[in-house]
Design a protein around this motif. Sequence first.
Motif, mmCIF file in Angstrom:
data_model
loop_
_atom_site.group_PDB
_atom_site.id
_atom_site.type_symbol
_atom_site.label_atom_id
_atom_site.label_comp_id
_atom_site.label_asym_id
_atom_site.label_seq_id
_atom_site.Cartn_x
_atom_site.Cartn_y
_atom_site.Cartn_z
ATOM 1 N N SER A 154 -96.177 23.160 -14.240
ATOM 2 C CA SER A 154 -96.517 22.500 -12.980
ATOM 3 C C SER A 154 -96.226 21.010 -13.111
ATOM 4 N N TRP A 155 -95.702 20.427 -12.027
ATOM 5 C CA TRP A 155 -95.389 18.995 -12.054
ATOM 6 C C TRP A 155 -95.487 18.428 -10.653
ATOM 7 N N ASN A 156 -96.340 17.449 -10.498
ATOM 8 C CA ASN A 156 -96.357 16.646 -9.277
ATOM 9 C C ASN A 156 -95.275 15.590 -9.440
ATOM 10 N N VAL A 157 -94.164 15.779 -8.721
ATOM 11 C CA VAL A 157 -93.005 14.904 -8.907
ATOM 12 C C VAL A 157 -93.084 13.626 -8.075
ATOM 13 N N ASN A 158 -94.034 13.570 -7.123
ATOM 14 C CA ASN A 158 -94.223 12.362 -6.314
ATOM 15 C C ASN A 158 -92.901 11.889 -5.693
ATOM 16 N N SER A 159 -92.298 12.798 -4.925
ATOM 17 C CA SER A 159 -91.026 12.615 -4.216
ATOM 18 C C SER A 159 -89.868 13.242 -5.001
ATOM 19 N N LEU A 160 -89.481 14.426 -4.573
ATOM 20 C CA LEU A 160 -88.363 15.110 -5.217
ATOM 21 C C LEU A 160 -87.054 14.371 -4.977
ATOM 22 N N ASN A 161 -86.938 13.722 -3.843
ATOM 23 C CA ASN A 161 -85.729 12.950 -3.554
ATOM 24 C C ASN A 161 -85.498 11.872 -4.618
ATOM 25 N N VAL A 162 -86.570 11.212 -5.017
ATOM 26 C CA VAL A 162 -86.479 10.175 -6.047
ATOM 27 C C VAL A 162 -86.359 10.780 -7.446
ATOM 28 N N ARG A 163 -87.104 11.854 -7.682
ATOM 29 C CA ARG A 163 -87.242 12.375 -9.037
ATOM 30 C C ARG A 163 -86.297 13.530 -9.376
ATOM 31 N N ASP A 166 -78.674 22.297 -5.320
ATOM 32 C CA ASP A 166 -78.665 21.560 -6.584
ATOM 33 C C ASP A 166 -79.539 22.256 -7.623
ATOM 34 N N ILE A 167 -80.679 22.778 -7.176
ATOM 35 C CA ILE A 167 -81.580 23.464 -8.098
ATOM 36 C C ILE A 167 -80.968 24.800 -8.542
ATOM 37 N N ALA A 168 -80.284 25.481 -7.626
ATOM 38 C CA ALA A 168 -79.606 26.728 -7.991
ATOM 39 C C ALA A 168 -78.548 26.471 -9.071
ATOM 40 N N ALA A 169 -77.880 25.328 -8.976
ATOM 41 C CA ALA A 169 -76.866 24.985 -9.979
ATOM 42 C C ALA A 169 -77.484 24.775 -11.358
ATOM 43 N N LEU A 170 -78.790 24.510 -11.398
ATOM 44 C CA LEU A 170 -79.495 24.344 -12.673
ATOM 45 C C LEU A 170 -80.033 25.671 -13.200
#
Length: 255
Positions: free
Chosen positions: A5-14, A46-50
Motif C-alpha cells: 500500500s502506498w499513499n502517493v499524494n498525486s499519481l501525476n507527480v509521483r 503506462d502502468i500496463a507497460a510496467l
Amino acid sequence: MKIASWNVNSLNVRMPHLAQWLAAAQPDVVALQETKLEDTRFPDGDIAALGYRSVFCGQKTYNGVALLSRVPAEDCVIAIPGFEDEQKRVIAATIDGVRVVNLYVVNGKAVGDVKYEYKLRWLAAVRDWLAAQIAQYPELVVLGDFNIAPDDRDVHDPAAWHEKILCSTPERDALRAITDLGLHDSFRLHSEEGGQFSWWDYRMAGFRRNLGLRIDLVLVSDALRARCVASGIDREPRTWERPSDHAPVWVRLAR
C-alpha cells in the motif's frame, strides 16, 4: 504473494517514483491512495507497460484510490455500499484468490471538527461493510492510509499528539472495532518495536528527524494470519526528490 500500500499524494507527480519502486520492490498487488486524478486521466496504459493491470476510482485534485495487480482483479466494488459519499476513498477486488480492500480513510482535520464527525461515521460504515466482506471472503486484506496511529508506539511524541487528530481515543476505538472483526495488523505480527513510521510531515525536517506516525496499515484476516511471513515499511522512496510524505508498507503471504 507480496501486497503493498502506498499513499502517493498525486499519481501525476509521483508516477516516475511508482515506476522505479515497482521495478525494485516487485509487489504482486499495490493499493494506491490519493491518486488525485479523474478516471479519464488515470495512466492505465503506462502502468500496463510496467506489467500491472489497474482498477481505479478517482476525482480531480482530491482523494482517489486504485489497485494494481499482476493478474486481473475480479468482483470490483467502488465505495461503501449503502453509504452516500461523493469522495472517492474505497475500492475492493478479489486478486489471485485474496479479497483486497483499499481504504483512504478520512483525515478529520481536528478533533471536534465537522470533518472529524464525518470520519467517525465513515469508519462505522466501513466496519459494518467489512463485517459482511469477511463473512463472504475469509481470505481478506484491508490496507491503505488509515489516518490513525494505532497506539503510542506509532507516534514520535505521544505526549504532543495526545488526543489530537490521528491519535484520539474515538479514532483508535473505531480502528479497534475494525480489527475486532478478526483482522490483524501485519506489521505487529513481526515487530513490537516503536518508532517505526510510514508518514512524516514535509515541514520541520520531519523525515530527517524521524518525526513521524505509523498510519499506513496492512490488516490480514484470521484465515491469512498463518500465511503472513513478513511485513515492513519501505522508507527508501521517502528519500527521493519530491517524494510523497508517505512510505510504502507491505506484507508477504506464503502461497
